[in-house]
Scaffold this motif. Structure first.
Motif, PDB file in Angstrom:
ATOM      1  N   VAL A  31       0.752  -1.344   0.134  1.00 27.63           N
ATOM      2  CA  VAL A  31      -0.004   0.144  -0.435  1.00 27.63           C
ATOM      3  C   VAL A  31       0.777   1.324   0.237  1.00 27.63           C
ATOM      4  CG1 VAL A  31      -0.391   0.142   2.119  1.00 27.63           C
ATOM      5  CG2 VAL A  31      -2.582   0.564   0.902  1.00 27.63           C
ATOM      6  N   THR A  32       2.056   1.121  -0.004  1.00 31.04           N
ATOM      7  CA  THR A  32       2.757   2.373   0.742  1.00 31.04           C
ATOM      8  C   THR A  32       3.909   2.893  -0.583  1.00 31.04           C
ATOM      9  OG1 THR A  32       4.423   1.120   1.894  1.00 31.04           O
ATOM     10  CG2 THR A  32       2.774   2.541   3.006  1.00 31.04           C
ATOM     11  N   GLN A  38       7.752  -1.421   3.357  1.00 34.20           N
ATOM     12  CA  GLN A  38       7.261  -2.844   2.372  1.00 34.20           C
ATOM     13  C   GLN A  38       7.754  -2.800   1.349  1.00 34.20           C
ATOM     14  OE1 GLN A  38       5.338  -0.180   4.010  1.00 34.20           O
ATOM     15  NE2 GLN A  38       3.085  -1.092   4.161  1.00 34.20           N
ATOM     16  N   GLU A  70      -5.232  -2.001   2.251  1.00 28.56           N
ATOM     17  CA  GLU A  70      -4.426  -3.156   2.332  1.00 28.56           C
ATOM     18  C   GLU A  70      -5.260  -3.743   2.719  1.00 28.56           C
ATOM     19  OE1 GLU A  70      -1.928  -2.140   5.993  1.00 28.56           O
ATOM     20  OE2 GLU A  70       0.209  -2.795   4.289  1.00 28.56           O
ATOM     21  N   THR A  88       0.136  -4.719   6.159  1.00 26.52           N
ATOM     22  CA  THR A  88       0.646  -5.167   8.063  1.00 26.52           C
ATOM     23  C   THR A  88      -0.031  -5.736   8.238  1.00 26.52           C
ATOM     24  OG1 THR A  88       0.955  -2.446   7.077  1.00 26.52           O
ATOM     25  CG2 THR A  88       0.956  -3.213   9.772  1.00 26.52           C
ATOM     26  N   ASN A 143       7.783  -3.499  10.073  1.00 24.08           N
ATOM     27  CA  ASN A 143       6.511  -2.314   9.993  1.00 24.08           C
ATOM     28  C   ASN A 143       7.743  -1.906  11.079  1.00 24.08           C
ATOM     29  OD1 ASN A 143       5.372   0.265   9.526  1.00 24.08           O
ATOM     30  ND2 ASN A 143       3.868  -0.714  10.394  1.00 24.08           N
ATOM     31  N   ARG A 146       5.307   1.242  16.634  1.00 18.29           N
ATOM     32  CA  ARG A 146       4.872   1.699  17.123  1.00 18.29           C
ATOM     33  C   ARG A 146       4.442   3.039  17.576  1.00 18.29           C
ATOM     34  NH1 ARG A 146       0.874  -0.375  12.397  1.00 18.29           N
ATOM     35  NH2 ARG A 146       0.077   1.817  12.198  1.00 18.29           N
ATOM     36  N   ARG A 167      -6.383   8.724  14.196  1.00 15.95           N
ATOM     37  CA  ARG A 167      -6.479   7.167  13.196  1.00 15.95           C
ATOM     38  C   ARG A 167      -5.833   5.842  13.671  1.00 15.95           C
ATOM     39  NH1 ARG A 167      -2.977   3.831  10.646  1.00 15.95           N
ATOM     40  NH2 ARG A 167      -4.339   2.948   8.288  1.00 15.95           N
ATOM     41  N   MET A 169      -5.836   1.777  12.294  1.00 12.60           N
ATOM     42  CA  MET A 169      -6.013   1.198  11.721  1.00 12.60           C
ATOM     43  C   MET A 169      -6.847   0.021  10.795  1.00 12.60           C
ATOM     44  SD  MET A 169      -1.557  -0.958  10.191  1.00 12.60           S
ATOM     45  CE  MET A 169      -2.411  -0.933  12.517  1.00 12.60           C
ATOM     46  N   TRP A 190      -4.701   3.356   5.596  1.00 19.07           N
ATOM     47  CA  TRP A 190      -3.435   4.455   4.874  1.00 19.07           C
ATOM     48  C   TRP A 190      -4.187   4.517   2.786  1.00 19.07           C
ATOM     49  CZ3 TRP A 190       0.337   5.641   7.807  1.00 19.07           C
ATOM     50  CH2 TRP A 190       0.651   6.776   7.386  1.00 19.07           C
ATOM     51  N   ASN A 206       2.542   5.178  14.669  1.00 15.85           N
ATOM     52  CA  ASN A 206       3.313   4.153  13.493  1.00 15.85           C
ATOM     53  C   ASN A 206       4.688   4.182  13.286  1.00 15.85           C
ATOM     54  OD1 ASN A 206       2.696   2.673  10.516  1.00 15.85           O
ATOM     55  ND2 ASN A 206       0.901   4.703  10.337  1.00 15.85           N
ATOM     56  N   TRP A 209       9.921   4.598   9.894  1.00 19.71           N
ATOM     57  CA  TRP A 209      10.488   5.026   8.934  1.00 19.71           C
ATOM     58  C   TRP A 209       9.153   6.331   8.199  1.00 19.71           C
ATOM     59  CZ3 TRP A 209       6.921   3.467   5.471  1.00 19.71           C
ATOM     60  CH2 TRP A 209       6.209   2.244   5.756  1.00 19.71           C
ATOM     61  N   VAL A 210       7.895   5.525   9.086  1.00 18.97           N
ATOM     62  CA  VAL A 210       6.810   6.532   8.076  1.00 18.97           C
ATOM     63  C   VAL A 210       6.726   7.930   8.429  1.00 18.97           C
ATOM     64  CG1 VAL A 210       4.704   6.298   8.365  1.00 18.97           C
ATOM     65  CG2 VAL A 210       5.441   4.233   8.412  1.00 18.97           C
ATOM     66  N   HIS A 233       5.569  -6.745   8.724  1.00 17.82           N
ATOM     67  CA  HIS A 233       4.360  -7.041   7.787  1.00 17.82           C
ATOM     68  C   HIS A 233       4.754  -8.520   7.657  1.00 17.82           C
ATOM     69  CE1 HIS A 233       5.628  -2.779   6.596  1.00 17.82           C
ATOM     70  NE2 HIS A 233       4.344  -2.116   7.299  1.00 17.82           N
TER      71      HIS A 233
HETATM   72  O1  EAX Z   1       3.161   0.201   6.864  1.00 16.65           O
HETATM   73  O2  EAX Z   1      -1.831   1.678   7.836  1.00 16.65           O
HETATM   74  C1  EAX Z   1      -0.583   1.562   8.764  1.00 16.65           C
HETATM   75  O3  EAX Z   1      -0.483   2.299   9.605  1.00 16.65           O
HETATM   76  C2  EAX Z   1       0.506   0.847   8.385  1.00 16.65           C
HETATM   77  O4  EAX Z   1       1.294   1.256   9.398  1.00 16.65           O
HETATM   78  C3  EAX Z   1       1.148   1.719   7.488  1.00 16.65           C
HETATM   79  O5  EAX Z   1       0.487   1.259   6.057  1.00 16.65           O
HETATM   80  C4  EAX Z   1       2.528   1.670   7.251  1.00 16.65           C
END
Ligand code: EAX
Length: 325
Positions: A31-32, A38, A70, A88, A143, A146, A167, A169, A190, A206, A209-210, A233
């Motif tokens: 997704v990223t 990923q 995702e 994820t 990942n 967090r 927010r 997931m 995401w 997160n 890296w995000v 992941h």
């Molecule tokens: O991999 O949706 C999320 O918070 C995931 O951790 C994000 O796509 C990063």
């Protein structure tokens, strides 16, 4: 005659050494965007497969949600219209509650412990469990741990989280975690940059890296190193597709993905200290030593929740807790 015999033998050896392979293209969804955790695992896998099959198998990486979010990528993998994904763990929740044992808050102490458990028999049990939902679970890349960010105020204790619109997931577990902490969780797929920028949500959680790859330091002032969930992941394949592959191909793909995951975990970890420095230089206010006990106090009751009452999930959580204490 003797000379020809020798040539035949040599040609036979060459053919036997390289298992017969039909050219094949494998669609892999993440997704990223490029540069993401990923994508680094996916690109490494692609390169290894190309090398090890002499270009016969092409992995085509679909990134940046070009196959959907995702959950949608997982649905396509279930149906077999997409062969693979690096997804994820949290969003597997709606497909199989077994993943809730991985994302249990404050379960893993550090990277080494997470690796030991996920690469051991308990991790294998989770991967095998995914077969019931139509996924061949290959391995765990990462990942990472967090951390909470928000645009409203510094957060040091669980009380500071109260009322923040966070927010989460699409996961019943992640929703429950932030509810337990007194926040106002909002499930959303995401990507979420626009929602953060426009203030539809105050914060998100997160790994580091995000923040770097998605430039969240531009729109989120406060970072707290909560490390509340270790988020892997999961590399998965469509089970119906996988079962049609020759055993040699299965093992080639499995081994390549495992090597990609080992590479990606090390790469991600090696860069965290620099990321923290960069985020600080860019003006984020970072709480490096939050009162973790205050957060744990709110989430320790979660193991008794309905979320964990399915006997299979309950039994595995008990063993995960024992293995990490
Ligand atoms: O991999 O949706 C999320 O918070 C995931 O951790 C994000 O796509 C990063």
């Amino acid at each position: 005659m003797k000379r020809w015999g020798g040539w035949f033998a040599m040609i036979a050896v060459v053919f036997l050494a390289v298992p017969a392979m039909a050219a094949m293209t494998v669609k892999l969804g993440v997704v990223t965007k490029p540069g993401s955790a990923q994508n680094i695992a996916a690109e490494k896998f692609k390169a290894l497969v190309d090398e090890r099959t002499n270009g016969e198998v092409t992995v085509k990486v679909f990134h940046s949600a070009s196959l959907g979010n995702e959950t949608e990528i997982l649905q396509q993998i279930q149906m077999g219209t997409v062969e693979m994904g690096v997804i994820t763990s949290g969003v597997f929740d709606t497909f199989d509650p077994i993943v809730r044992v991985i994302d249990y808050p404050f379960l893993f102490r550090d990277d080494a412990q997470a690796d030991a458990v996920l690469d051991g028999p308990l991790g294998a049990e989770i991967l095998t469990g995914l077969e019931a939902s139509g996924f061949k679970g290959l391995c765990f890349s990462e990942n990472g741990f967090r951390n909470l960010t928000n645009s409203k105020r510094p957060v040091r204790t669980a009380a500071d989280v109260s009322g923040l619109k966070i927010r989460v997931m699409d996961s019943a577990l992640h929703n429950a975690i932030w509810q337990s902490m007194g926040a106002n969780p909002t499930p959303m797929p995401w990507p979420i940059y626009t929602e953060l920028e426009q203030g539809v949500i105050d914060g998100q959680e997160n790994p580091l890296w995000v923040l770097e790859v998605y430039r969240f330091h531009e729109i989120q002032k406060y970072l707290t190193l909560t490390r509340h969930v270790y988020s892997p992941h999961i590399a998965v394949a469509s089970l119906s597709w996988w079962n049609r592959l020759a055993p040699e191909m299965q093992s080639l793909l499995q081994t390549a993905m495992k090597a990609a995951a080992v590479f990606q975990r090390a790469d991600n970890r090696a860069r965290d200290a620099d990321r923290l420095r960069m985020l600080e230089e860019e003006g984020m206010q970072i709480e490096k030593r939050p009162d973790i006990a205050s957060f744990r106090e709110k989430t320790d009751v979660m193991r008794e929740m309905n979320l964990y009452q399915d006997p299979r999930v309950k039994s595995l959580l008990a063993r995960m807790l024992a293995a990490t204490r």
